[in-house]
Write a protein that holds these residues in place. Structure first.
Motif, PDB file in Angstrom:
ATOM      1  N   GLY A  56       0.840  -1.182   0.000  1.00 22.00           N
ATOM      2  CA  GLY A  56       0.000   0.000   0.000  1.00 22.00           C
ATOM      3  C   GLY A  56       0.876   1.233   0.000  1.00 22.00           C
ATOM      4  O   GLY A  56       1.893   1.276   0.699  1.00 22.00           O
ATOM      5  N   TYR A  58       0.696   5.501   0.287  1.00 20.55           N
ATOM      6  CA  TYR A  58      -0.111   6.652   0.654  1.00 20.55           C
ATOM      7  C   TYR A  58       0.653   7.890   0.236  1.00 20.55           C
ATOM      8  O   TYR A  58       1.686   8.214   0.817  1.00 20.55           O
ATOM      9  CB  TYR A  58      -0.385   6.632   2.164  1.00 20.55           C
ATOM     10  CG  TYR A  58      -1.001   5.313   2.587  1.00 20.55           C
ATOM     11  CD1 TYR A  58      -2.365   5.119   2.465  1.00 20.55           C
ATOM     12  CD2 TYR A  58      -0.208   4.268   3.046  1.00 20.55           C
ATOM     13  CE1 TYR A  58      -2.938   3.903   2.822  1.00 20.55           C
ATOM     14  CE2 TYR A  58      -0.778   3.054   3.407  1.00 20.55           C
ATOM     15  CZ  TYR A  58      -2.143   2.880   3.290  1.00 20.55           C
ATOM     16  OH  TYR A  58      -2.689   1.680   3.636  1.00 20.55           O
ATOM     17  N   CYS A  59       0.165   8.562  -0.818  1.00 21.31           N
ATOM     18  CA  CYS A  59       0.899   9.664  -1.440  1.00 21.31           C
ATOM     19  C   CYS A  59      -0.028  10.847  -1.681  1.00 21.31           C
ATOM     20  O   CYS A  59      -1.242  10.699  -1.709  1.00 21.31           O
ATOM     21  CB  CYS A  59       1.476   9.212  -2.785  1.00 21.31           C
ATOM     22  SG  CYS A  59       2.368   7.669  -2.733  1.00 21.31           S
TER      23      CYS A  59
END
Length: 107
Positions: A56, A58-59
């Protein structure tokens, strides 16, 4: 149960291919098999076999993520969590025979 988890803490990618440097090792129950080096863009699995990989990112921007096995793309998540390309037609680099043949999968 074998388990490894690595974290990208800096949020910065590395040139020239915008690879993710794995900055921290959170857990590694078998460091002889899951070989990690700080800030490298890869984790080496020494033993051949069937592995389950979950990732995963997250950006701030929609990422384009590609999973490579032996330098060949096997899965891509392109600009959306709902769009995944499974590169099953691609040829994996030959690293020796496996009694089960060529094994691939996506869940």
């Amino acid at each position: 149960h074998l388990l490894g988890r690595w974290i990208w803490k800096t949020g910065r990618t590395r040139a020239p291919h915008s690879t993710v440097p794995w900055n921290a090792q959170n857990i590694n129950t078998n460091p002889e098999n899951f070989v990690w080096e700080k800030d490298k863009a890869y984790i080496t699995c020494v033993a051949g076999g069937l592995y389950e990989i979950t990732f995963g990112f997250y950006c701030q921007r929609k990422p384009q993520v590609q999973l490579l096995v032996n330098g060949e793309p096997v899965m891509s998540a392109v600009n959306s969590a709902s769009y995944v390309v499974h590169h099953s037609s691609g040829k994996l680099a030959h690293v020796g025979p496996h009694p089960a043949g060529n094994v691939t999968g996506l869940t």
